[in-house]
Scaffold this motif. Sequence first.
Motif, mmCIF file in Angstrom:
data_model
loop_
_atom_site.group_PDB
_atom_site.id
_atom_site.type_symbol
_atom_site.label_atom_id
_atom_site.label_comp_id
_atom_site.label_asym_id
_atom_site.label_seq_id
_atom_site.Cartn_x
_atom_site.Cartn_y
_atom_site.Cartn_z
ATOM 1 N N SER A 45 0.837 -1.207 0.000
ATOM 2 C CA SER A 45 0.000 0.000 0.000
ATOM 3 C C SER A 45 0.865 1.247 0.000
ATOM 4 C CB SER A 45 -0.915 0.010 1.220
ATOM 5 O OG SER A 45 -1.819 -1.057 1.154
ATOM 6 N N ASP A 163 -5.746 -0.776 -4.888
ATOM 7 C CA ASP A 163 -5.224 -1.396 -3.671
ATOM 8 C C ASP A 163 -6.265 -2.379 -3.136
ATOM 9 O OD1 ASP A 163 -3.944 -2.110 -1.396
ATOM 10 O OD2 ASP A 163 -3.646 -0.070 -0.645
ATOM 11 N N GLU A 164 -6.037 -3.634 -3.406
ATOM 12 C CA GLU A 164 -6.981 -4.676 -2.989
ATOM 13 C C GLU A 164 -8.422 -4.275 -3.252
ATOM 14 O OE1 GLU A 164 -6.148 -6.719 0.743
ATOM 15 O OE2 GLU A 164 -4.400 -5.407 0.937
#
Lengths: 217, 787
Positions: A45, A163-164
């Motif tokens: 991240s 991000d995810e």
Amino acid sequence: MLKIRDLQKSYVSAGQTVQVLKGVSLDLAGAETLALTGESGSGKSTLLHLAAGLDVVDAGDVFVGETNVGKLNEAGRAHLRRDVVGVIFQQFNLIPSLTVEANIAFHARLAGKYDADWCKRLADRIGLTEQLGKYPEQLSGGQQQRVAIARTLAAKPALVLADEPTGNLDEETAAQVIALMLELVSETGAALLMVTHSSALAAMLDRRLHLRAGQVA
Amino acid sequence: MRRQALIALLSYWRRNWLQFFTLLAGLALATALWSGVQAINAEARASYDAAAATLGEGQYTQITANNGLPIAVEDYVALRRVGWLVSPVVEGRLDGVRLIGVEPLTAPQGIGTTALSIEAELPSEPTLWVSSGVSVDGVTTVETPELAPNTAIGDIGLVSDLLGAQGISRLLVLSDQPVRQPPLESVVQGLNVQTPQGGSDIGRLTDSFHLNLTAFGFLSFVVGIFIVNGAVGLAFEQRRPLVRTLRALGVPLRTVIAIMAAEMAVLSLLGGVIGVVIGYFIAAALLPDVAATLQGLYGADVGGTLAIRPVWWLSGLGIALLGGMAASASALWKLSRMPLLAGAQPRAWSMQAGRGRVIQTIAGLFMLAAAGIFALIADGLVTGFALLGTLLLGAALLLPMVLNAALALGQRLAKGPVWEWFWADTRQQLPGLSLALAALLLAMAANIGVSTMVSSFRQTFVGFLDQRLAAELYVTARDEEDAVALEQFLAGKVESVLPIEQIDVEANGLPAELYGPIDDRTYRDNWRFLSQVPQMWDIVQAGEGVAINEQLSYRGDLQLGDMLELPGITLPVVGIYGDYGNPIGQVIIGREVFKELYPDSQALRYGVRVLPEDVAALTDQLVSEYGLPEANVINQAGIKAYSLDIFERTFTVTGALNWLTLGVAGFAILMSLLTLSGMRIPQLAPLWALGLTRGRLERLEILRTVMLTAWTFVFALPLGLALAWVLLAVVNVAAFGWRLPMFVFPTSYVFLLVQALIAAGAAALWPALKLGRTPTSHLLKVFANER
Ligand SMILES: Nc1ncnc2c1ncn2[C@@H]1O[C@H](COP(=O)(O)OP(=O)(O)OP(=O)(O)O)[C@@H](O)[C@H]1O
Ligand SMILES: [Mg+2]
């Protein structure tokens, strides 16, 4: 499209300096898709935030196109986020006070790249034409993430950072959402950097990069 | 389990001490405003009673001797023995200083200043309480700035000695007399009772001042209730996730509610105690002005110090408790009805509020309808205040709906995504801010209403004073013989003598006082008319028309040109004048006609025009040379100056209270914003991620509050004017029987708007700066962590 060289980042927490990124380098060409994997806390991240201009680089270089992100001030970084990159997070992407329709159009209008037809097509592609008048909280998690994807792509960014994006979804839905995203990304010709924990999802992308303890493994 | 739940709920405050402080401060400030106004009010009332009993001119029913000589002590004793509650006063001049001696034991409550109550405790050393700069040979003097100028007050024995006086100058008749009481003549001969005259007009205006304060107390109470309500509601709102967790862990809802109610009661009492203390200081700071106001009116000290009355403590604590409990009752009710799994997200809250908003709008409309009905039927103080209450409450309830409509309009007209979001987001903020905004609405409306009322009042009354108190001296003769002698005495010494002659008549079948003034510049220059024909005074003095007061014109439904039938003559109405201190109808006819109709009438009262610098000398001459009792000579110039002073002071006090109320409303906004700022971050983080800088968001946050304030002002202006109208045209009429004309003061409203915008901007500044300084890591956490 994205060129990272010897990137370093550390945080100070509880009086201790934690070196999160210890010289990471990577390259991502235009229209290429790259999966970033790694265990929790490995700095995925952090790297993505630095690339998006959401946080400030300690050392090293981050080039988005020709722009050196590390040299930008706050206004410059805001500009970058608005006009060049699109970011999709795991949650809370949407603006709660705006309808689905307004959310989809929002980023594009902010960047001055609004295209009504394109927005309509996106809404159609994500299968939410019926829900345009609703507010984000009235949608399911999967629907919300699809709106976030549509919003990002409506602005036709050169670089998409995710991000995810399906971290809160079940496997099956996640696969559908990612497939849809890849389709749309390739239609706009954008480059994609996606953080994920799932090998299955990572396999759907062109390349894969593994981070371990702040370094490319 | 109960213990664990309590610890969990209380632990919240440890993490959120700022919010704890704001809640407590909100309670304290609301209580302070309430109890401060109450304190001033109670003190003013107490002062009023004292002032009404003053030794000053014409405020008290008095007994004097027909021959103007002192009253014998035996007569006084005889009167008291048969049940007349009278108190002796000795009065006279010594080296130009007016000496007044009163009898502390029998004097009306509060009479003769606090000084005399102090005297009771002092050793027997002879002491006089004097106004500034006065000294009396051979006597200890204590300067008491509150005294009327050139006056000394002391014990009756001391003053009698100093003056070498025999007997009593006059007897004050206390206001409460036994029901069965032998007539005066049957007890003693040669005395007469004089009911207060002249000055009573001003007494009524003082009543109006009290009404003004009462209305203000009422308004600040409403503002206070809203603020407390807002503070408590927000505190509960924030703990909803915690309550959800506790319930999920199996704590019964009843237990949670009981704990939170107990917690609120304790907090309310704590805030109440702090509030009463602050209120005391507010009152103490403002009271000297109030005291000076009343003192100026009566020329007597009414005590500039504040006594701590248990009533304030109790009412202050009561209001804090009541407000706290009322607010938490509604919050707890909402909590109990919220589905267990509803998240802490504000949007869920506003959806819930959606249904509530419909109910609130209906209730608001119902209140306004009730206000409309009250406005039509209002004929007394109770309906007048009911009208005030329903009007304010209805407006406050409707505010969110009105603001929402205004914001929706803004949203529709907005250009560009950021502005669209700005309006939409403001709409979403409304439920959290609406209580603070309602408090602001009421504060601004109260400000507009009260200042319009006071200003209208002043404008009207200054004109009225110029008219009624134009003559420098007001002199009363003892009897008709005396009057003739007095006229001769005055002739040549003064500019002009205006006989005030009055006959009770029936005008168009209604009771009225008939006056026949001489033709004098005093009337032509100073009298103001609500409506009149050209050359009115010429027509009246030629005997071809009459002027009547407003009361008679209302009661007899008389307009200009209508005929008025008087005994022996019928004339058209050519002028109507405002008459603000008087319940009775009045008619003015020309001097010559008056004398033809009533050749035997003889004036007993006179207005005397002299140069201002000669007033003191003439007063002295009338008392010492001519022998008129001191009480029969009234210095109207002095009364007028005092009265005008009153309004300046009234302005100071209401101005200060207005500021305080506005400040508290600003504080309520600050509190709400601070409380909301926690939930703001998830709402703002996406915008930041999409490329809006924190600085831009910060500026938008301030703009939002300022804009909401401006919209609230737009709504407050008509409400404030309606409020002023109710105060002037309903409450005042109900209380005093006459209606004050309403004047509008646009510049002062603009000034208020500027003040309010500054207050709101200041309130928004801190939360906005806090937001602007939020570290990026904080903003980023929104997207990663389950919140
Ligand atoms: N603002 C911050 N302050 C202090 N430490 C931080 C901050 N942000 C991240 N970290 C630390 O940096 C390290 C890397 O965090 P990062 O969020 O990049 O990991 P990640 O690879 O994304 O993990 P996950 O898979 O759990 O999302 C972690 O140890 C984290 O605790
Ligand atoms: Mg992560």
